[in-house]
Design a protein around this motif. Structure first.
Motif, PDB file in Angstrom:
ATOM      1  N   GLY C  89       0.700  -1.103  -0.088  1.00 15.59           N
ATOM      2  CA  GLY C  89       0.059   0.133   0.023  1.00 15.59           C
ATOM      3  C   GLY C  89       0.724   1.184  -0.089  1.00 15.59           C
ATOM      4  N   LYS C  91       2.265   4.453  -1.523  1.00 17.53           N
ATOM      5  CA  LYS C  91       1.611   5.430  -2.417  1.00 17.53           C
ATOM      6  C   LYS C  91       2.892   6.161  -3.187  1.00 17.53           C
ATOM      7  N   HIS C  93       3.600   9.799  -5.337  1.00 22.22           N
ATOM      8  CA  HIS C  93       2.894  11.383  -5.140  1.00 22.22           C
ATOM      9  C   HIS C  93       1.744  11.355  -6.231  1.00 22.22           C
ATOM     10  N   ASN C  94       1.792  10.430  -7.336  1.00 22.17           N
ATOM     11  CA  ASN C  94       0.638  10.824  -8.039  1.00 22.17           C
ATOM     12  C   ASN C  94      -0.620   9.619  -7.616  1.00 22.17           C
ATOM     13  N   GLY C  95      -0.363   9.349  -6.618  1.00 26.16           N
ATOM     14  CA  GLY C  95      -1.564   8.531  -6.000  1.00 26.16           C
ATOM     15  C   GLY C  95      -1.472   7.008  -6.657  1.00 26.16           C
ATOM     16  N   GLU C  96      -0.606   6.556  -7.412  1.00 27.20           N
ATOM     17  CA  GLU C  96      -0.383   5.220  -7.829  1.00 27.20           C
ATOM     18  C   GLU C  96       0.193   4.542  -6.625  1.00 27.20           C
ATOM     19  N   THR C  97      -0.190   2.953  -6.502  1.00 26.89           N
ATOM     20  CA  THR C  97       0.344   2.298  -5.513  1.00 26.89           C
ATOM     21  C   THR C  97       1.550   1.516  -6.176  1.00 26.89           C
ATOM     22  N   HIS C 169       8.436   6.598  -9.660  1.00 28.27           N
ATOM     23  CA  HIS C 169       7.350   6.257 -10.777  1.00 28.27           C
ATOM     24  C   HIS C 169       7.653   6.751 -12.100  1.00 28.27           C
ATOM     25  N   THR C 185       8.209   8.608  -3.275  1.00 31.32           N
ATOM     26  CA  THR C 185       7.051   7.793  -2.331  1.00 31.32           C
ATOM     27  C   THR C 185       7.393   8.507  -0.966  1.00 31.32           C
ATOM     28  N   ASP C 206      -0.821  11.459   1.489  1.00 32.40           N
ATOM     29  CA  ASP C 206      -0.972   9.892   1.547  1.00 32.40           C
ATOM     30  C   ASP C 206       0.078   9.042   1.873  1.00 32.40           C
ATOM     31  N   TYR C 207       1.156  10.017   2.758  1.00 30.98           N
ATOM     32  CA  TYR C 207       2.248   9.036   2.649  1.00 30.98           C
ATOM     33  C   TYR C 207       2.076   7.919   3.685  1.00 30.98           C
ATOM     34  N   GLN C 208       2.725   6.893   3.386  1.00 29.36           N
ATOM     35  CA  GLN C 208       2.476   5.416   4.274  1.00 29.36           C
ATOM     36  C   GLN C 208       3.725   5.439   4.799  1.00 29.36           C
TER      37      GLN C 208
END
Lengths: 273, 313, 513
Positions: C89, C91, C93-97, C169, C185, C206-208
């Protein structure tokens, strides 16, 4: 209210005389070793043991100013002399010869003028080696084009004047005419330029030092003392003020003396004051 | 008209000489851009590879030919360290520096030229001595010290002005100006001293010329003589010197830009020198030389407007 | 007039300082080289880009390699295959996993010679090691096979100068294959970059984060401010004033400014200890310096306590060992440095028949390194025992040139940091015929260094480092004086500052009241 001319010259002469004396003395004797490091005396404020305090290495500032005077004065004088000699030769020949010779020389001259001093100094220093001789030659070359330009302008403006023609007509050689009549007319602008230049050299060396290209320490010059004092403005204000003051007073003296000299030497002003 | 054309044509060899000299000079200086980019750990092979990629392994004449051919098409190449196009980069940075230099010199002239004339008129008087002393003092403070003092006083103590950063006037005029006040003030104070001395000297020269004495002899008031004859005539030589000063300033502005973190051409040049970024150094130098040549061209062309002696000829 | 000025002043102060409530402003002495991690880079760029882009592994505070985007990693029995289990999970920065396909794309990108990855030679066989293949058995697994066992491989992937081999990415590139900007990421996204001025990073919502405790470049990262602005400010005096006037929140400062900044109630100072080594290097092939007795005399005529105290304003500690003093391998053995003994130095010089031959020390005045100050102080101490030492102050590019070609007697120089101790030895050692910049070419030492590079087990490495330490003190190809201590000043409004080796890592900071 006019100050008499002599006082002006005397003040200037006194300052310069004192400076030369200090420089001469500094070259042979100083109260402490100007390079002598003392860890326990770091950044001591002016006081009885060190009259003008010490710097970040615990070196005696008074001694460094004296030794620095010797280097700074010597470097400035030789640089200015070099710049003036080179500039005068180029300016006079080019202005006198005119024509294609003049054009080529002036194209080179303008090209040199268009260089910022920094790059010219850096480039030449790298080739000549970073020492005071390098600085002298680099700055000398950097400043000579403005001399050449001014001299040439003066030559152009007076070479058609009556007295030059007269001199020629009476059978005097070109060289004699040049020395006798043309050069004296360049003295006024050149004195002003030379006195400014003296200051530029003191400052240029300081600025080069600030940008990291200056005369290599640890041997002191006023310029590099001023530049290296910068981080200590809060803790040790004397480190900056003293060499700065030396430069200011020297410039003032030189300007006063220069103005007086010009008034004396300029034929147009002779006998007027 | 013919004068304008020949004068313009003369600028071309000057620029050519600058181009060649810069190219040679900067390559005579020790230091290798590839080694600098890769740092102290890089081995000889990596450095050689990068040199090859940058075309620095070619013989000098070949490198010059390539650069010069591009130059003729208006392409100054790309920065070695950042990969940016040199021409737009140099132009953008130049505009930043130009606003500082032009405003500072303009303001300095506004004050220095009349002040210098007055000083000359009162030669050796108290006013003259004070003005000359002040000018000397201003001249003798290096700009990096003057700048630091302004930062400490206006930025830190009074908190009137921002200390670091730069905002383009185009983006935000008011804040843009705030960021420029201190650099301009620094340059202004320094140039004030230089120009005042120059203006004084050139006024002194005309002051003693015959026609001034003549005007005086005619019984004109001293102030009228000063204004109508001396001041106007002294402007000519000063004007020439302004041309010289402007050129020098573009070189000297590096210091001010370093102190105030202004992204101008001076700092670009110094950074490029320390990074041995040849294309950027060459671009900056050519730009500065071109500006210098243009300024002096304009000065020369406008000279007759200020100096009646030349106009008569 | 007075009141008018005041009015202008008030207006100025109101308008000059926009609200920075949720921004941290930090100073760099130079702008970013590029936004491309591990390609066109320098020390500044490396640390700054770590906010944006992360690799499979990275360093903790002790300089040990730990998983970052990998959940775990394992090495096969034969030491040839590395298996990375990726975290779920994560992510971009463009939202892709992130999946193993992105990792593979990144390795394709780095291994492409067109990319000019800084560390390509370390893994393409040029310097010994070669990546044979890499594969994606499933979405969350990535494997790399190398041609021979090498303890340093995992360290190479983590190295900051390699950009941490950051996983990017593919939209980091433009459609035509040229570089656009990093889509990574990390806890912050690459924002507006004003070249030559500043770069702004914006918080990535959305930083994991990893859940383990924050430790150096790894562990928990918790971005709390909206943005971080890194400003390029070359002049140290300007940095100091900007800190005091509140125009800056965080900046590394000069040692000489520490006392003044500490006295300011709005500012605090922390110290960052680094593996950076400040040294004098000696050309062992020089006619004068090839005599080991002269080199030893140079080493023992320095009063290190005084020298280091003076250079670092009392902040630094003497360390004559190539093993940096915060390393786990720094033990009693390494603490045993050169013994300051001017009388013995004179004896050694007399024995070697030294007769006033001039010794030239090259140094430079870059603000970030103590090269010049060290040289001035050392010159005095050397002259005290009768050594004829002259300083040659050069600009850095010139000195670097001389360093690379070995064309010098001595230089005061500073080595960039290597976290791995064996790699730190390798940095200074090697055959001068191949690499003239290397300073130590004792064949026995080179043998031991190779052994250390191939050994993973700390217990087996320690005796090697002990032996190497003793050998280098005897050979004196280099006089190491101290590891760098970097003072970092920050506003008291900034919470969570805990300086370490890389002081410009700011992702866990917040602004208090």
């Amino acid at each position: 209210m006019r100050l008499p001319f002599q006082i002006n010259a005397m003040v200037g002469g006194a300052i310069i005389g004192f400076l030369l004396l200090v420089a001469l003395c500094g070259a042979f004797w100083t109260p402490y070793d100007p390079l002598g490091i003392s860890f326990s005396d770091k950044l001591t404020p002016p006081g009885p043991s060190h009259w003008l305090g010490t710097d970040e290495f615990g070196r005696d500032v008074a001694s460094r100013l004296m030794a620095g005077a010797a280097t700074s004065v010597w470097v400035s004088i030789t640089t200015v002399t070099l710049a003036i000699s080179v500039g005068v030769v180029i300016g006079v020949t080019s202005g006198y010869a005119r024509g294609w010779f003049d054009r080529i020389v002036m194209a080179f001259n303008d090209a040199l003028l268009a260089f910022p001093g920094i790059l010219l100094a850096l480039g030449l220093l790298a080739v000549l080696g970073a020492n005071k001789y390098g600085i002298i030659v680099a700055l000398g070359i950097a400043y000579s084009p403005s001399v050449a330009r001014i001299v040439r302008g003066t030559v152009l403006s007076i070479r058609e004047r009556e007295f030059i023609a007269a001199s020629r007509v009476t059978g005097n050689s070109e060289i004699y005419t040049m020395c006798r009549h043309v050069l004296p007319n360049c003295i006024a602008p050149l004195t002003v330029l030379a006195t400014s230049m003296f200051g530029w050299v003191l400052l240029a060396e300081s600025s080069l030092s600030f940008l990291g290209l200056g005369v290599p320490p640890p041997a002191p010059t006023w310029g590099n003392m001023l530049a290296s004092a910068r981080p200590f403005i809060a803790q040790a204000v004397w480190l900056a003020v003293l060499p700065g003051l030396c430069i200011s007073i020297t410039l003032l003296g030189i300007n006063l003396l220069g103005d007086a000299l010009r008034d004396r030497l300029d034929p147009r002003m002779r006998g007027r004051t | 008209m013919r004068f304008i054309i020949t004068r313009t044509a003369m600028a071309i060899p000057t620029l050519l000489i600058v181009a060649v000299t810069v190219f040679i000079l900067i390559r005579m200086v020790p230091g290798d851009p590839a080694a600098l980019m890769l740092g102290d750990n890089a081995d000889a092979e990596s450095v050689a590879r990068l040199q090859a990629r940058l075309g620095l392994d070619q013989p000098l004449p070949v490198q010059f030919a390539v650069w010069f051919r591009h130059l003729l098409t208006g392409d100054l190449g790309q920065s070695i360290t950042t990969g940016q196009e040199v021409l737009p980069l140099v132009w953008k940075r130049f505009l930043v520096s130009a606003q500082i230099v032009v405003v500072a010199v303009f303001l300095a002239c506004l004050i220095a030229v009349p002040a210098g004339a007055i000083a000359a008129w009162r030669q050796n008087g108290r006013l003259d001595v004070s003005l000359v002393s002040l000018a000397t003092l201003l001249m003798s403070i290096p700009t990096f010290w003057l700048g630091l003092l302004l930062l400490l006083f206006l930025g830190l103590k009074q908190q009137w002005l921002p200390v670091v950063g730069y905002v383009s006037i185009a983006d935000d005029p008011w804040r843009g100006i705030l960021y420029l006040v201190m650099p301009i003030l620094t340059m202004f104070l320094h140039e004030l001293g230089v120009l005042l001395r120059m203006a004084r000297a050139s006024t002194l020269e005309v002051k003693n010329l015959e026609y001034i004495s003549h005007a005086r002899a005619k019984g004109l008031a001293e102030s009228t003589v000063l204004w109508r004859h001396a001041f106007k005539n002294s402007f000519g030589p000063t004007w020439t010197l302004i041309g010289l000063v402007l050129g020098n300033l573009l070189g000297g502005i590096a210091v001010v830009e370093t102190v105030f973190t202004i992204p101008g051409i001076g700092r670009l040049l110094v950074d490029a020198i320390f990074g041995r970024d040849y294309p950027v150094i060459q671009g900056c130098m050519l730009m500065i030389a071109a500006i210098y040549v243009v300024v002096n061209l304009v000065v020369d062309l406008c000279y007759p407007l200020f100096d009646p002696r030349v106009a008569v000829e | 007039m007075q009141s008018k000025l005041l009015l202008v002043g008030c207006l100025a102060s109101v308008l000059a300082v926009p609200s920075y409530a949720d921004t941290i402003r930090a100073a760099l002495n130079q702008d970013l080289r590029s936004s491309q991690p591990g390609v066109n880079r320098d020390g500044n760029s490396d640390t700054v880009m770590a906010h944006v882009a992360e690799g499979l592994v990275s360093y903790d505070r002790g300089g040990n390699v730990q998983p970052l985007l990998a959940e775990t990693y394992a090495v096969s029995e034969d030491g040839l295959t590395y298996t990375f289990k990726l975290r779920e999970g994560v992510k971009f920065h463009n939202g892709e996993t992130m999946t193993s396909a992105d990792v593979k794309w990144s390795f394709d990108y780095y291994l492409d010679p067109e990319t000019n990855w800084y560390c390509l030679e370390e893994v393409d066989g040029t310097n010994g090691l070669k990546i044979v293949s890499y594969d994606t058995p499933d979405d969350q697994t990535f494997t790399i096979t190398i041609d021979k066992p090498d303890a340093m491989f995992i360290d190479t992937l983590a190295r900051t100068d390699c950009g941490g081999t950051a996983i990017l990415h593919e939209t980091s590139l433009n459609p035509d294959g040229t570089w656009n900007k990093p889509i990574g990421t990390g806890p912050f996204m690459f924002g507006e970059w004003k070249r030559g001025q500043s770069v702004q990073f914006d918080k990535f919502d959305d930083y994991q984060s990893r859940s383990d405790e924050s430790d150096g470049f790894v562990g928990k990262k918790d971005p709390m401010v909206d943005s971080i602005v890194f400003m390029a400010i070359p002049d140290a005096a300007t940095v100091k004033i900007a800190l005091e006037s509140g125009d800056l929140d965080v900046a590394t400062i000069q040692e000489s400014d520490v006392e003044e900044i500490r006295a300011n109630p709005g500012l605090e100072v922390g110290l960052a200890w680094t593996p950076v080594r400040n040294t004098f290097i000696l050309q062992t092939r020089d006619p004068v310096l090839q005599d080991v007795r002269i080199r030893q005399a140079l080493a023992i005529s320095l009063n290190y306590e005084e020298l280091v105290a003076s250079v670092t304003e009392g902040l630094g500690k003497v360390n004559n060992s190539p093993v940096y003093d915060t390393s786990n391998f720094y033990t009693e053995v390494q603490q045993q440095g050169f013994e300051y003994n001017p009388d013995k130095a004179r004896e050694l010089l007399a024995e070697a028949g030294y007769n006033g031959e001039e010794i030239v020390v090259m140094c430079n005045k870059r603000a970030a390194v103590p090269s010049f100050n060290m040289s001035v102080l050392a010159q005095q101490m050397w002259q005290a025992v009768g050594l004829n030492v002259r300083l040659e102050v050069l600009d850095w590019p010139t000195q670097l040139d001389k360093y690379r070609s070995g064309d010098h007697m001595m230089q005061a120089t500073t080595y960039s940091s290597r976290f791995d101790v064996a790699s730190g030895f390798e940095q200074i050692s090697g055959n001068k015929d191949d690499q003239p910049r290397k300073v130590w070419e004792n064949p026995d030492a080179l043998e031991l260094i190779d052994q250390a590079l191939a050994t993973l087990d700390p217990a087996k490495r320690q005796p090697l480092f002990d032996e190497l330490h003793k050998m280098i003190l005897h050979d004196v190809p280099i006089i190491i004086t101290h590891n760098d201590v970097s003072p970092i000043a920050y506003s008291t409004e900034i919470k969570g500052m805990d300086p370490w080796t890389s002081p410009m890592v700011l992702w866990n900071l917040s602004r208090g009241e």
